[in-house]
Design a protein around this motif. Sequence first.
Motif, PDB file in Angstrom:
ATOM      1  N   SER A 155     104.616 144.295  40.805  1.00 29.62           N
ATOM      2  CA  SER A 155     105.627 143.907  39.819  1.00 29.62           C
ATOM      3  C   SER A 155     106.997 144.271  40.379  1.00 29.62           C
ATOM      4  O   SER A 155     107.096 145.075  41.301  1.00 29.62           O
ATOM      5  N   ILE A 156     108.037 143.687  39.821  1.00 25.55           N
ATOM      6  CA  ILE A 156     109.377 143.828  40.396  1.00 25.55           C
ATOM      7  C   ILE A 156     110.146 144.965  39.724  1.00 25.55           C
ATOM      8  O   ILE A 156     110.225 145.056  38.507  1.00 25.55           O
ATOM      9  N   PHE A 157     110.708 145.823  40.570  1.00 25.78           N
ATOM     10  CA  PHE A 157     111.511 146.968  40.138  1.00 25.78           C
ATOM     11  C   PHE A 157     112.790 146.946  40.974  1.00 25.78           C
ATOM     12  O   PHE A 157     112.883 147.585  42.015  1.00 25.78           O
ATOM     13  N   PRO A 158     113.802 146.163  40.559  1.00 23.07           N
ATOM     14  CA  PRO A 158     115.028 146.028  41.365  1.00 23.07           C
ATOM     15  C   PRO A 158     115.829 147.318  41.383  1.00 23.07           C
ATOM     16  O   PRO A 158     115.719 148.147  40.480  1.00 23.07           O
ATOM     17  N   LYS A 159     116.621 147.497  42.412  1.00 16.20           N
ATOM     18  CA  LYS A 159     117.456 148.685  42.559  1.00 16.20           C
ATOM     19  C   LYS A 159     118.878 148.389  42.085  1.00 16.20           C
ATOM     20  O   LYS A 159     119.314 147.240  42.008  1.00 16.20           O
ATOM     21  N   GLY A 160     119.610 149.460  41.798  1.00 19.24           N
ATOM     22  CA  GLY A 160     120.991 149.329  41.371  1.00 19.24           C
ATOM     23  C   GLY A 160     121.921 150.038  42.335  1.00 19.24           C
ATOM     24  O   GLY A 160     121.517 150.475  43.410  1.00 19.24           O
ATOM     25  N   VAL A 161     123.182 150.158  41.928  1.00 18.65           N
ATOM     26  CA  VAL A 161     124.165 150.862  42.740  1.00 18.65           C
ATOM     27  C   VAL A 161     124.963 151.780  41.835  1.00 18.65           C
ATOM     28  O   VAL A 161     125.205 151.462  40.656  1.00 18.65           O
ATOM     29  N   ASN A 162     125.355 152.918  42.358  1.00 19.71           N
ATOM     30  CA  ASN A 162     126.107 153.921  41.609  1.00 19.71           C
ATOM     31  C   ASN A 162     127.467 153.358  41.198  1.00 19.71           C
ATOM     32  O   ASN A 162     128.295 153.046  42.053  1.00 19.71           O
ATOM     33  N   PRO A 163     127.749 153.222  39.889  1.00 20.23           N
ATOM     34  CA  PRO A 163     129.027 152.644  39.456  1.00 20.23           C
ATOM     35  C   PRO A 163     130.245 153.466  39.863  1.00 20.23           C
ATOM     36  O   PRO A 163     131.352 152.942  39.933  1.00 20.23           O
ATOM     37  N   GLU A 164     130.057 154.756  40.155  1.00 16.81           N
ATOM     38  CA  GLU A 164     131.173 155.583  40.583  1.00 16.81           C
ATOM     39  C   GLU A 164     131.796 155.058  41.876  1.00 16.81           C
ATOM     40  O   GLU A 164     132.976 155.283  42.154  1.00 16.81           O
ATOM     41  N   LEU A 165     130.989 154.347  42.669  1.00 24.88           N
ATOM     42  CA  LEU A 165     131.498 153.835  43.940  1.00 24.88           C
ATOM     43  C   LEU A 165     132.496 152.701  43.751  1.00 24.88           C
ATOM     44  O   LEU A 165     133.208 152.338  44.678  1.00 24.88           O
ATOM     45  N   PHE A 166     132.547 152.122  42.550  1.00 22.31           N
ATOM     46  CA  PHE A 166     133.470 151.017  42.306  1.00 22.31           C
ATOM     47  C   PHE A 166     134.899 151.495  42.064  1.00 22.31           C
ATOM     48  O   PHE A 166     135.814 150.696  41.930  1.00 22.31           O
ATOM     49  N   LYS A 167     135.067 152.804  41.977  1.00 22.37           N
ATOM     50  CA  LYS A 167     136.427 153.318  41.843  1.00 22.37           C
ATOM     51  C   LYS A 167     137.239 152.947  43.077  1.00 22.37           C
ATOM     52  O   LYS A 167     136.710 152.825  44.175  1.00 22.37           O
ATOM     53  N   ASN A 168     138.512 152.760  42.893  1.00 20.07           N
ATOM     54  CA  ASN A 168     139.376 152.370  44.011  1.00 20.07           C
ATOM     55  C   ASN A 168     139.811 153.586  44.797  1.00 20.07           C
ATOM     56  O   ASN A 168     140.884 154.150  44.572  1.00 20.07           O
ATOM     57  N   TYR A 169     138.966 154.025  45.710  1.00 24.31           N
ATOM     58  CA  TYR A 169     139.313 155.147  46.580  1.00 24.31           C
ATOM     59  C   TYR A 169     140.324 154.669  47.615  1.00 24.31           C
ATOM     60  O   TYR A 169     140.155 153.618  48.237  1.00 24.31           O
ATOM     61  N   LYS A 170     141.362 155.429  47.780  1.00 26.28           N
ATOM     62  CA  LYS A 170     142.385 155.059  48.756  1.00 26.28           C
ATOM     63  C   LYS A 170     141.921 155.423  50.157  1.00 26.28           C
ATOM     64  O   LYS A 170     141.381 156.505  50.382  1.00 26.28           O
ATOM     65  N   THR A 171     142.118 154.519  51.069  1.00 26.68           N
ATOM     66  CA  THR A 171     141.772 154.832  52.451  1.00 26.68           C
ATOM     67  C   THR A 171     142.707 155.918  52.965  1.00 26.68           C
ATOM     68  O   THR A 171     143.887 155.942  52.646  1.00 26.68           O
ATOM     69  N   GLU A 172     142.145 156.836  53.719  1.00 28.23           N
ATOM     70  CA  GLU A 172     142.945 157.938  54.245  1.00 28.23           C
ATOM     71  C   GLU A 172     143.294 157.671  55.709  1.00 28.23           C
ATOM     72  O   GLU A 172     142.555 157.010  56.438  1.00 28.23           O
ATOM     73  N   SER A 173     144.411 158.146  56.110  1.00 27.66           N
ATOM     74  CA  SER A 173     144.765 158.009  57.518  1.00 27.66           C
ATOM     75  C   SER A 173     143.896 158.970  58.321  1.00 27.66           C
ATOM     76  O   SER A 173     143.626 160.092  57.901  1.00 27.66           O
ATOM     77  N   ASN A 174     143.393 158.512  59.443  1.00 27.14           N
ATOM     78  CA  ASN A 174     142.595 159.395  60.283  1.00 27.14           C
ATOM     79  C   ASN A 174     142.873 159.083  61.740  1.00 27.14           C
ATOM     80  O   ASN A 174     143.593 158.146  62.070  1.00 27.14           O
ATOM     81  N   THR A 175     142.313 159.885  62.570  1.00 19.44           N
ATOM     82  CA  THR A 175     142.581 159.749  64.002  1.00 19.44           C
ATOM     83  C   THR A 175     141.622 158.792  64.688  1.00 19.44           C
ATOM     84  O   THR A 175     141.718 158.582  65.893  1.00 19.44           O
ATOM     85  N   TYR A 176     140.696 158.225  63.931  1.00 20.16           N
ATOM     86  CA  TYR A 176     139.729 157.321  64.530  1.00 20.16           C
ATOM     87  C   TYR A 176     140.378 155.992  64.890  1.00 20.16           C
ATOM     88  O   TYR A 176     141.116 155.402  64.081  1.00 20.16           O
ATOM     89  N   LYS A 177     140.088 155.536  66.057  1.00 17.20           N
ATOM     90  CA  LYS A 177     140.583 154.238  66.494  1.00 17.20           C
ATOM     91  C   LYS A 177     139.811 153.132  65.781  1.00 17.20           C
ATOM     92  O   LYS A 177     138.594 153.172  65.659  1.00 17.20           O
ATOM     93  N   ARG A 178     140.538 152.150  65.254  1.00 17.82           N
ATOM     94  CA  ARG A 178     139.895 151.029  64.577  1.00 17.82           C
ATOM     95  C   ARG A 178     139.573 149.911  65.567  1.00 17.82           C
ATOM     96  O   ARG A 178     140.200 149.818  66.618  1.00 17.82           O
ATOM     97  N   PRO A 179     138.557 149.109  65.162  1.00 24.24           N
ATOM     98  CA  PRO A 179     137.785 149.119  63.920  1.00 24.24           C
ATOM     99  C   PRO A 179     136.759 150.251  63.881  1.00 24.24           C
ATOM    100  O   PRO A 179     136.287 150.714  64.910  1.00 24.24           O
ATOM    101  N   ILE A 180     136.429 150.687  62.643  1.00 29.97           N
ATOM    102  CA  ILE A 180     135.451 151.752  62.443  1.00 29.97           C
ATOM    103  C   ILE A 180     134.122 151.124  62.017  1.00 29.97           C
ATOM    104  O   ILE A 180     134.057 150.401  61.018  1.00 29.97           O
TER     105      ILE A 180
END
Length: 329
Positions: A155-180
């Motif tokens: 039988s089917i048991f679909p998965k969901g996603v944590n709604p907290e992740l839909f918050k608009n988190y601001k990207t932070e500046s980091n030292t990693y060279k893009r693309p990441i």
Amino acid sequence: MHIAIATDAWFPQVNGVVTCYQHLIAELSKQHTVSVITPDDFHTIPNPLYPEIRISVVTRRSIAKKMDLINPDAIHIATEGTIGLAARSYCLKNKKRFTTAYHTRFPEYLNELMFIPTFIGYAICKWFHSQADTMMVSTESLATELEIKGFNNTSIFPKGVNPELFKNYKTESNTYKRPIFLYVGRVSKEKNIEDFLQLDLPGTKVVIGDGPLRTSLQDKFPDVEFLGYKFGPDLALAYTNADVFVFPSLTDTFGMVMLEALACGTPIAAYPVRGPIEVIGDSEVGILSRDLRQACLDAINIKGDICKRHAKKFTWKESAENFVKNLNI
């Protein structure tokens, strides 16, 4: 309704099964009583293959004592480990109805890690799940695949996603060279992570998670950023900061980390196999290709807004509703 869930996968383990039941139980608890039988209830010993995963020492008497105390209306067995085996034995002995779930491709994992032929693994899984009222699986296509292999109670048991992740988190500046290019998950052989790490890609590869291969892979790939585990807002920020989420696994039945990445607006690069196909479907939120390097490069151009819209189709409310329906109480 009082629901008992027996699971070998529980905190502090970090994996998709634990995440699934964490959010499912939170949703179920809005309308039902849920009791969880976990490794916390028993003496445990380290798993020889994964010392961070503990194996519960469970007796028929100890599981019976807990089940009788709970006296549930429905019993769901989430995993095929020692707790799952003991719960199954209890139900059969006491003529209790129960359901199970097929979260992990154990036949393929056993073949990859211990060279056990997959037909033996599938015979074990069929034995374990065959007495359940129903074996819950993530998607219709996985159900069809397993039915062809002789499983006749899906039988089917679909998965969901944590709604907290839909918050608009601001990207932070980091030292990693893009693309990441980001990987999140267990650092282990069955996840096929080395396919990703050895790709010739511009920018930076980032790995979040831990596992038995971490030390050796850190030595082998010194240019890769291994950050260990991250949780909550820190994990969401890591997803958001990435340009592409790379999912190299060939064996996952679903892959909830892909939903988490999409919820943060990060597109997917993966092989065209069951898990990624189920998550991405015919949408434009990822690139599936046998050429994983080209998939990574092409995915950079996918817009984050369409990724977020696609992820919102997967809810734990719908998942919980299907779960309760499958209990058939």
